[in-house]
Structure formats: C-alpha cells, structure tokens
Design a protein around this motif. Structure first.
Motif, PDB file in Angstrom:
ATOM      1  N   TRP A 161     -25.597   0.833  -3.752  1.00 18.13           N
ATOM      2  CA  TRP A 161     -25.020   2.149  -3.542  1.00 18.13           C
ATOM      3  C   TRP A 161     -26.107   3.203  -3.401  1.00 18.13           C
ATOM      4  O   TRP A 161     -27.214   3.053  -3.923  1.00 18.13           O
ATOM      5  N   GLU A 205     -26.201   7.732  -3.464  1.00 15.22           N
ATOM      6  CA  GLU A 205     -25.386   8.892  -3.817  1.00 15.22           C
ATOM      7  C   GLU A 205     -26.100  10.161  -3.384  1.00 15.22           C
ATOM      8  O   GLU A 205     -27.308  10.312  -3.593  1.00 15.22           O
ATOM      9  N   PRO A 227     -21.168  12.174   2.239  1.00 16.50           N
ATOM     10  CA  PRO A 227     -21.319  10.994   3.097  1.00 16.50           C
ATOM     11  C   PRO A 227     -20.014  10.654   3.809  1.00 16.50           C
ATOM     12  O   PRO A 227     -18.925  10.781   3.242  1.00 16.50           O
ATOM     13  N   GLN A 244     -17.419   8.137   4.867  1.00 17.71           N
ATOM     14  CA  GLN A 244     -17.032   6.846   4.319  1.00 17.71           C
ATOM     15  C   GLN A 244     -16.438   5.920   5.374  1.00 17.71           C
ATOM     16  O   GLN A 244     -16.172   4.769   5.103  1.00 17.71           O
ATOM     17  N   LYS A 245     -16.211   6.450   6.611  1.00 19.83           N
ATOM     18  CA  LYS A 245     -15.654   5.652   7.691  1.00 19.83           C
ATOM     19  C   LYS A 245     -16.589   5.696   8.887  1.00 19.83           C
ATOM     20  O   LYS A 245     -17.591   6.409   8.890  1.00 19.83           O
ATOM     21  N   THR A 301     -12.773  12.375   7.687  1.00 22.61           N
ATOM     22  CA  THR A 301     -12.391  11.711   6.447  1.00 22.61           C
ATOM     23  C   THR A 301     -12.035  12.766   5.415  1.00 22.61           C
ATOM     24  O   THR A 301     -12.582  13.857   5.433  1.00 22.61           O
ATOM     25  N   SER A 336     -12.277  12.061   2.158  1.00 21.71           N
ATOM     26  CA  SER A 336     -12.897  11.625   0.918  1.00 21.71           C
ATOM     27  C   SER A 336     -13.818  12.708   0.362  1.00 21.71           C
ATOM     28  O   SER A 336     -14.468  13.434   1.116  1.00 21.71           O
ATOM     29  N   GLN A 367     -15.949  11.606  -2.150  1.00 20.60           N
ATOM     30  CA  GLN A 367     -16.895  10.766  -2.869  1.00 20.60           C
ATOM     31  C   GLN A 367     -18.317  11.065  -2.425  1.00 20.60           C
ATOM     32  O   GLN A 367     -18.615  11.111  -1.230  1.00 20.60           O
ATOM     33  N   ARG A 390     -20.759   9.041  -3.493  1.00 22.00           N
ATOM     34  CA  ARG A 390     -21.397   7.727  -3.511  1.00 22.00           C
ATOM     35  C   ARG A 390     -20.954   6.905  -2.306  1.00 22.00           C
ATOM     36  O   ARG A 390     -19.780   6.868  -1.967  1.00 22.00           O
ATOM     37  N   PHE A 391     -21.924   6.249  -1.685  1.00 19.39           N
ATOM     38  CA  PHE A 391     -21.662   5.402  -0.534  1.00 19.39           C
ATOM     39  C   PHE A 391     -22.120   3.986  -0.878  1.00 19.39           C
ATOM     40  O   PHE A 391     -23.253   3.779  -1.323  1.00 19.39           O
ATOM     41  N   LYS A 395     -22.887   0.103   0.324  1.00 20.97           N
ATOM     42  CA  LYS A 395     -23.255  -0.674   1.512  1.00 20.97           C
ATOM     43  C   LYS A 395     -23.298  -2.157   1.139  1.00 20.97           C
ATOM     44  O   LYS A 395     -24.009  -2.559   0.220  1.00 20.97           O
TER      45      LYS A 395
END
Length: 666
Positions: A407, A409, A417, A419-420, A425, A427, A429, A431-432, A434
C-alpha cells in the motif's frame, strides 16, 4: 468516542498485527556499494514545501526521508541478513527513535500517584522479553519514556502501583504522545483449578494475572495452584476479566472471571491439540527460521513460539476448535486459518513470510498527467511507516515488505488517489493498494491524484487562567468529521499538526453539511460547517464533562454500568443523518463512579445499560451535567433512573437497535 468493537478478537488481532509490521533496516539490511552519481549525493539538510498547504515538510539532520530521482533508482539495492531473528535485540532496535511518551498517572479522584511504575513492551501480549522502556512517576504523577520509534510502531503500555489494579493498553506511535492513565483500586480474586471430568483439584497449574476482558499479559505475572488447586491474586481490576490456566497434561484453558471473588473456578480438560508447520519465504517458499509464530484461538487465547533455524515450529496444549496463525519476521505472514479437533494433531501448516519488493513510481495529476513534485508518499518500510517525497518529475522509489500486495498513502490537502482506472470516483480513501505478481521482487507504480475540495480548521486550547489565558495550538488532536452529502454519511478521521491545523478531503464539489469533533485527552470541542467549507473551522478544546456515580435505591454502588453519550442536534432539514451522533462511552467502577467527556452547549441523551439487561435513556443539556457531580439512582422495580440533574427528561426504556447518524469515534 470510545467504542467497543463488535468482534473484540478481530480488533485485538489487528492491533497485534500492526505491532509486528516493522523490521530493522539499519541492523539487518546493509546497502550494497554501487556506482555513485551526482543525484545520490544529496544534501541531508533540505527543505521541501508540501503541496497540501497543511504543513511544510522540513528535512533536518535528524530526519532523513528517502528521496529518489529517476536516475537513482537502478542503483538502489539492499541485501537481507539471513540470520535475522525476532529476539529481544531486534525489539530494542525496532523501538529506537526520537519520539517520546509523556503523561500523568492519577487515581479515580484525579489525585496524582507518585511512585507508579510505567513499562513499555513489544506488542506481543505473551512476550517473555523484558520491558523496552521503564519509568517511575514523580511527586506530581508525571512520567516520560524517551527515544522511541515514531514510524507507526505498536507497543503495549502498562502502569502499576501498590494497591491499584494495573492498567494495560495498546498504543500506536505516530509521533510524540501524551498518555494519561487512571488507576483503579484493586480487589482480590481467588479460586480453584479443577479437572473438568473428575472435579479433582489440579496442583501446580500456572494461572495468569487477569487484566482485562479479552486477553492476558505474561509480564503481569502468574500464580501457581497449591495442594488444593487454589490460586490467589491481589490488586485485580473490578469487574469481568479473563485469565488463562496451563498445566502439564491439560489443554491451555481461558476463563472469564468476575472480581472481587473468592470462589472462581477454572475447569481444565486433559490432553490438548498440537499444531506443527513451517515458516517459508515468499520467493521460492524456502524454509526461513527466526520468525515469531502466534496462534489466536477463537475463545480469546493467544499462544506463541518461534520457528527453528530450519523453519519448523510446534504449538502444543491448544484447545480444540478454530485458530488463526500468523508468523512475524519484520512484517506478518498471510493469516492461516485452521481447525483442529480436541487432542488432535494438525501437520504441515505453511506460513508464507513477506519479502522485499522494490517500488519505482511516479505521481501525476489524474486530469492532465502532469507530474506532481514534493508529494509525500507514505509506505510500509522495514523500520515502520516511512515517507518518500516525489522529485521534480514526480518520481519516487522505496523498498517495502509484501506477500501479494503493498500500500501507499497520500495525505495532501486537496489531493486523493484515484481508486479506479478512470478519473471519476467518489472515494475519500487516502490509501491505495497495489497487487503484485507472486514471484515479483520489484514493481512499477503510476499514482494518479485528483483535485478535491477539503474542510480545514485549527484546534486550540486555552493556556493559563483569567485575563492572561491564551489559546495555544494543539498538536496531534484526534479530529472526527461527519459529512453528509446526498443522504450518505461519511465518517472521516485525521489529526492536527504541530500548528494545530487539520484538513479532511471531500469526494467532490457536491454540497453537504459537516459536524467536526476534536479531542485531546479529556478535552473536547465541536464545530459545524457547510461542505465544502469556505472558512477554516476554529475548534477550542474545553475539559468539561459529566462526573458522577450510579447506585441502587438503597445507595449500593452499581459497578459495570455502561454509560454512553448520544448527541441530539438541530440540523438543516435535508441533513437528517447528522441529527444524532454517538459520543463517548465509559463504565462505572467498583464504587459506581464514572467520568464522561461532553461537548459544551449541546443537548445529549445519556444512555445507561444496566447489569440486569435494562437500557434506559434520559435527555439533558450538557451544561447542566458538567456543573456539579451527579448521582443517578436506579430503581430495578420501576426500571427508572432518578437524578437531580436539571433539565433531565423522563426515563425511556429502549430496545437494542441502531441509530441514525454516525459515531464520533469509529
């Protein structure tokens, strides 16, 4: 703000896992000599402005984050020492750093306790290692633990004083911390260890000190059952606690006991299950010794051992049932869930340890692919949570530990970030995650950040008294933002920086409404704003709350009553989910006493959960509760709570149900 998890075992598992996420880079991973370039020879003392607007990142000699340029990355290589083991020396090195913990130890009347012993341990509750740091409180009850790693490392903090029950808590170090501790007068607990089939007393059983409801801590000590199977403890915390018994030829047994008591009993079954397995590397699944293997039983028991140099391990005397196994060597393995019959044997359990993965990345804007320099990229480092800064071309590089994913962040004001694959998006979040291929030792990461609005503010608290009082910024205050947009409630969390400022990013430019709470210790504050916000919020912490006691009609104190604050607000009609928010929760002590922080100038529902299962609610203005100490009398016949507190409504009996709105602390 303090909520009990629905599944306390899962919560405990998560906390312990976090404590083992970090290995020792300086001791066990040495850089390989490589060709030097001009880019490698960087000045240690540099200053880079953060794009967040929340703080500026200043790098001094005592803080050296990794900074990599595109031409550096092929030359960054490390090799791991194969003899590294999870021993006490490893824990000492993992704990080393520049952060500190300070605090005050007091009794339930807020009187400081001098001479209390403070101990800091690694995050394994069954550790046999000595304390990593110790201190003794002074005459004012103050203590300080110094030279601690602040990179997201978990520890166990314990406090003890003669005549008082020990207080033990898990803490996560993300910088200097203040940990104030309240100790409760201890009570005695004694009982008998028996054979579950014959009821015969078991002589020589080891019984662990009961410290809380869901686990034991080996460093608090044990008692040995005598010729009659009897054991005895002093200075136990009043209420429900868990203890564990071990005896040769019997399965390790966990038992919930209530203190004070002189007739507790622990029934042990003969036999015990055995689990055997091996810890192996992620790359090639080769045997790897020196890992700490921990087994979490479904009934709350925790068992641990170490894998031998050939990677093999064995756990004995386990209770039958379901268990979760984890191995730790710098970072946790993938959880392995097993089921073993009572007195059965489970063979060939394989625990895959994480390995190093080198990440070469670039951070760009999602809308136009332009590079973003100076962005802080947090990641799981070998020493803890590290931060790398993107260079002028948006490039960065770091080494992490991973099994099948890692991850990163990003905590930057106005950037989130994607997320798609697309740029749209909802989101929030930061945190991403991978995923990586099974045999990969390196990975390329393109991190796309999109522009978003934010709610900003500052947390302050008055210092001094009278006309000389000044509002000073509060560092590391917990900030909880509850934002309603299009009927959806989002509960966001952050912390204030050294200037007291904070921000929370929003998913998009849609209009909404937000209530923002801040807390530091027992001081709380609340503000509200439209979202997105045009002006920063100013949250001024006040140390106000409800101090009281609960008793029966004959004035017998009622211990173990669960008391919660549920705030009632007047919100704009279209934001109905923000009208009710759950606040702090506490329990009454042995003498029926309790303290509950409250936000001033609001309406609050105080919910009482009684030992007989009754649940009663009463409404009050918070200012009426915080003026004087309150006495609440419970009539078990009428199922009624009586109080002299002004503004109190009639008691309401409620059923177990969910409430609209969010929780001040998730």
């Amino acid at each position: 703000m303090i909520q009990q998890p629905k599944n306390i075992i899962i919560a405990f598992l998560v906390i312990v896992v976090l404590g083992f996420l970090f290995a020792i880079r300086s001791q066990f991973i040495q850089p390989v000599e490589v060709e030097k370039t001009e880019e490698v020879a960087q000045e240690k003392k540099t200053e880079k402005g953060s794009r967040s607007g929340n703080t500026s990142i200043t790098v001094f000699d005592d803080y050296d984050p990794e900074v990599a340029s595109p031409r550096q990355t092929p030359h960054i290589r490390t090799v791991a020492n194969k003899d590294w083991v999870e021993d006490y020396d490893t824990q000492l090195l993992r704990a080393a750093g520049d952060a500190h913990i300070t605090g005050v130890v007091a009794d339930e009347d807020d009187a400081p306790l001098a001479g209390a012993e403070i101990m800091l341990y690694e995050s394994d509750p069954m550790t046999t290692h000595p304390a990593l740091r110790t201190a003794v409180t002074d005459e004012e009850g103050s203590y300080t633990l110094t030279d601690l790693n602040e990179r997201g490392v978990a520890f166990i903090l314990a406090a003890r004083a003669k005549g008082y029950a020990p207080e033990v808590r898990f803490i996560m170090m993300n910088g200097p911390q203040r940990q104030d501790i309240t100790l409760t007068e201890g009570v005695p607990l004694s009982g008998t260890v028996l054979d579950a089939q014959t009821s015969a007393p078991i002589v020589g059983a080891t019984v662990y000190f009961p410290a809380n409801r869901w686990t034991v801590f080996s460093f608090l000590g044990t008692a040995t059952s005598d010729g009659m199977g009897r054991f005895n403890f002093q200075d136990v915390k009043p209420g429900q606690n868990m203890t564990v018994a071990e005896a040769t030829g019997y399965a390790r047994t966990s038992k919930s006991v209530r203190s004070p008591s002189d007739d507790a009993f622990i029934a042990m079954r003969k036999g015990g299950a055995i689990v055997r397995g091996m810890t192996v590397t992620r790359l090639g699944e080769k045997p790897a010794g020196g890992a700490r293997v921990v087994c979490y039983s479904r009934n709350g028991g925790v068992f641990s051992t170490s894998s031998k140099p050939d990677g093999t391990f064995e756990l004995r005397d386990l209770p039958g049932g379901r268990h979760t196994l984890l191995a730790f060597k710098g970072s946790p393995s993938r959880p392995e869930r097993i089921e073993v019959e009572e007195n059965g044997v489970k063979e060939d359990v394989k625990l895959i340890l994480p390995s190093e993965v080198y990440v070469n990345g670039r951070v760009v804007r999602a809308d136009n692919s332009k590079p973003l320099p100076g962005v802080g990229i947090k990641h799981q480092g070998i020493l803890g949570v590290n931060t790398v800064l993107s260079d002028e071309d948006g490039r960065f590089a770091f080494t992490t530990l991973a099994i099948d994913s890692y991850w990163v962040e990003v905590h930057e004001r106005g950037l989130l970030p994607v997320q798609k694959k697309d740029t749209e998006t909802t989101s929030v979040q930061e945190r991403f995650v991978k995923e990586i291929d099974a045999g990969a030792s390196s990975d390329d990461l393109l991190l796309k950040l999109r522009r978003v609005p934010a709610i900003t503010g500052v947390v302050r608290q008055a210092r001094g008294t009278g006309d000389g009082a000044k509002a000073a910024p509060v560092w590391n205050a917990d900030v909880f933002a509850h934002v309603e947009i299009d009927g959806e409630l989002r509960n966001l969390f952050t912390r204030s920086d050294s200037n007291g400022t904070f921000f929370v990013n929003l998913p998009d430019n849609k209009r909404g409404y937000a209530r923002v709470f801040a807390r530091k210790g027992r001081a709380v504050a609340m503000g509200e704003t439209r979202a997105p916000a045009r002006q920063p919020l100013r949250l001024n912490l006040e140390q106000k709350g409800l101090k009281g006691e609960v008793a029966l009609t004959d004035m017998t104190p009622l211990s173990g009553v669960r008391i919660s604050a549920i705030y009632q607000f007047t919100a704009p009609a279209q934001y109905g989910r923000l009208k009710t928010l759950r606040g702090d929760t506490t329990l009454t002590n042995l003498y029926g006493g309790f303290q509950l922080p409250l936000v001033a100038n609001n309406k609050v529902t105080i919910q009482f959960r009684l030992p007989d299962g009754s649940r009663i609610e009463k409404d009050y203005p918070t200012n009426a509760l915080s003026r004087n100490s309150q006495v609440f009398v419970y009539d078990p016949v009428e199922k009624e709570i009586l109080s002299d507190a002004k503004g109190g409504s009639a008691s309401r009996r409620t059923e177990e149900r969910g409430r609209e709105g969010g929780r001040i602390r998730q």
